[in-house]
Design a protein around this motif. Sequence first.
Motif, PDB file in Angstrom:
ATOM      1  N   ARG A 138     -20.199  66.216  25.503  1.00  0.00           N
ATOM      2  CA  ARG A 138     -18.818  65.974  25.104  1.00  0.00           C
ATOM      3  C   ARG A 138     -18.053  65.411  26.292  1.00  0.00           C
ATOM      4  O   ARG A 138     -18.105  65.969  27.403  1.00  0.00           O
ATOM      5  CB  ARG A 138     -18.159  67.260  24.631  1.00  0.00           C
ATOM      6  CG  ARG A 138     -18.768  67.848  23.379  1.00  0.00           C
ATOM      7  CD  ARG A 138     -18.567  66.969  22.161  1.00  0.00           C
ATOM      8  NE  ARG A 138     -17.165  66.872  21.776  1.00  0.00           N
ATOM      9  CZ  ARG A 138     -16.713  66.144  20.752  1.00  0.00           C
ATOM     10  NH1 ARG A 138     -17.583  65.422  20.027  1.00  0.00           N
ATOM     11  NH2 ARG A 138     -15.429  66.102  20.458  1.00  0.00           N
ATOM     12  N   GLU A 140     -14.344  63.184  27.710  1.00  0.00           N
ATOM     13  CA  GLU A 140     -12.967  62.832  27.465  1.00  0.00           C
ATOM     14  C   GLU A 140     -12.725  61.387  27.916  1.00  0.00           C
ATOM     15  O   GLU A 140     -13.200  60.983  28.978  1.00  0.00           O
ATOM     16  CB  GLU A 140     -12.026  63.773  28.220  1.00  0.00           C
ATOM     17  CG  GLU A 140     -12.161  65.241  27.830  1.00  0.00           C
ATOM     18  CD  GLU A 140     -11.685  65.509  26.414  1.00  0.00           C
ATOM     19  OE1 GLU A 140     -10.767  64.784  25.961  1.00  0.00           O
ATOM     20  OE2 GLU A 140     -12.238  66.424  25.762  1.00  0.00           O
ATOM     21  N   LEU A 152     -15.452  52.622  22.272  1.00  0.00           N
ATOM     22  CA  LEU A 152     -15.274  53.723  21.333  1.00  0.00           C
ATOM     23  C   LEU A 152     -15.918  53.377  19.992  1.00  0.00           C
ATOM     24  O   LEU A 152     -15.763  52.268  19.494  1.00  0.00           O
ATOM     25  CB  LEU A 152     -13.793  54.030  21.141  1.00  0.00           C
ATOM     26  CG  LEU A 152     -13.015  54.477  22.389  1.00  0.00           C
ATOM     27  CD1 LEU A 152     -11.570  54.762  22.024  1.00  0.00           C
ATOM     28  CD2 LEU A 152     -13.657  55.688  23.042  1.00  0.00           C
ATOM     29  N   GLY A 154     -16.715  54.844  15.853  1.00  0.00           N
ATOM     30  CA  GLY A 154     -16.220  55.750  14.826  1.00  0.00           C
ATOM     31  C   GLY A 154     -14.789  55.443  14.435  1.00  0.00           C
ATOM     32  O   GLY A 154     -14.281  54.340  14.646  1.00  0.00           O
ATOM     33  N   PHE A 162      -8.931  60.521  24.065  1.00  0.00           N
ATOM     34  CA  PHE A 162      -9.921  60.724  23.026  1.00  0.00           C
ATOM     35  C   PHE A 162     -10.995  61.678  23.523  1.00  0.00           C
ATOM     36  O   PHE A 162     -11.298  61.746  24.715  1.00  0.00           O
ATOM     37  CB  PHE A 162     -10.568  59.394  22.618  1.00  0.00           C
ATOM     38  CG  PHE A 162      -9.573  58.358  22.185  1.00  0.00           C
ATOM     39  CD1 PHE A 162      -9.093  58.331  20.890  1.00  0.00           C
ATOM     40  CD2 PHE A 162      -9.128  57.390  23.083  1.00  0.00           C
ATOM     41  CE1 PHE A 162      -8.177  57.369  20.493  1.00  0.00           C
ATOM     42  CE2 PHE A 162      -8.220  56.430  22.687  1.00  0.00           C
ATOM     43  CZ  PHE A 162      -7.741  56.416  21.390  1.00  0.00           C
ATOM     44  N   SER A 163     -11.602  62.381  22.597  1.00  0.00           N
ATOM     45  CA  SER A 163     -12.710  63.276  22.889  1.00  0.00           C
ATOM     46  C   SER A 163     -13.857  62.922  21.963  1.00  0.00           C
ATOM     47  O   SER A 163     -13.656  62.717  20.762  1.00  0.00           O
ATOM     48  CB  SER A 163     -12.291  64.734  22.687  1.00  0.00           C
ATOM     49  OG  SER A 163     -13.380  65.601  22.918  1.00  0.00           O
ATOM     50  N   GLY A 164     -15.070  62.805  22.510  1.00  0.00           N
ATOM     51  CA  GLY A 164     -16.202  62.431  21.677  1.00  0.00           C
ATOM     52  C   GLY A 164     -17.524  62.735  22.339  1.00  0.00           C
ATOM     53  O   GLY A 164     -17.581  63.360  23.405  1.00  0.00           O
ATOM     54  N   THR A 165     -18.597  62.299  21.711  1.00  0.00           N
ATOM     55  CA  THR A 165     -19.948  62.529  22.190  1.00  0.00           C
ATOM     56  C   THR A 165     -20.480  61.262  22.850  1.00  0.00           C
ATOM     57  O   THR A 165     -20.396  60.180  22.260  1.00  0.00           O
ATOM     58  CB  THR A 165     -20.883  62.926  21.022  1.00  0.00           C
ATOM     59  OG1 THR A 165     -20.358  64.090  20.390  1.00  0.00           O
ATOM     60  CG2 THR A 165     -22.287  63.201  21.523  1.00  0.00           C
TER      61      THR A 165
END
Length: 197
Positions: A138, A140, A152, A154, A162-165
């Motif tokens: 994960r 940031e 980015l 999705g 933003f927060s993601g994998t």
Amino acid sequence: MSKEIKSVGFVPRFFGSFGQFFKYMGNGNYAARCSEVSNGSKFEFEVDPKVITEEVEVIREVQIEAPALDTVNSDGALQLLQLLQKEARFIDFTQESIDTYSDEEVGGAARQIHAGCSKVIEQYFSLSAVNEAPENARVEVASDYNPQHTKLEGVIQGDGPFSGTLIHPGWKVTDIKLPQISDTEGLSILAPAEVEV
């Protein structure tokens, strides 16, 4: 000007008669039209004009011209292609059709090409990850992130952060160690022709 009607052969008539028989038996309107024609009447199909008004969304495809470059320095690209050809026969591999080879044969050749390409990259370039976090971690992403550094994926909503994998850490070049070029005119020859005498 009347349209010339060509005669239908026996075999098409034979098979077509079955279809016409069942259509005649199952459709009273069709049977009535056939009777009119068989009695010598000229039967014309009338179609009521139907005006359809509908709002449609028009999507225009806008072509954006690529920016024109004042000068293009191709020396480095040609030098890299020369090295890949020398160490991995890279040009030979990409220019030859592999459709007639089996997966095992292609896999064997790919192993040698992979080794040669890896040698060139390791010898002349220093690489590092754009994002040092391990894959699937994960992470940031700041709201003022650089799109060249981070892409980015999705559904993107809002302005961030933003927060993601992390699905791929990316690559960046930290150092280039290509040898100095003395003969730039010969760079376009990626590999000399080989003649056995």
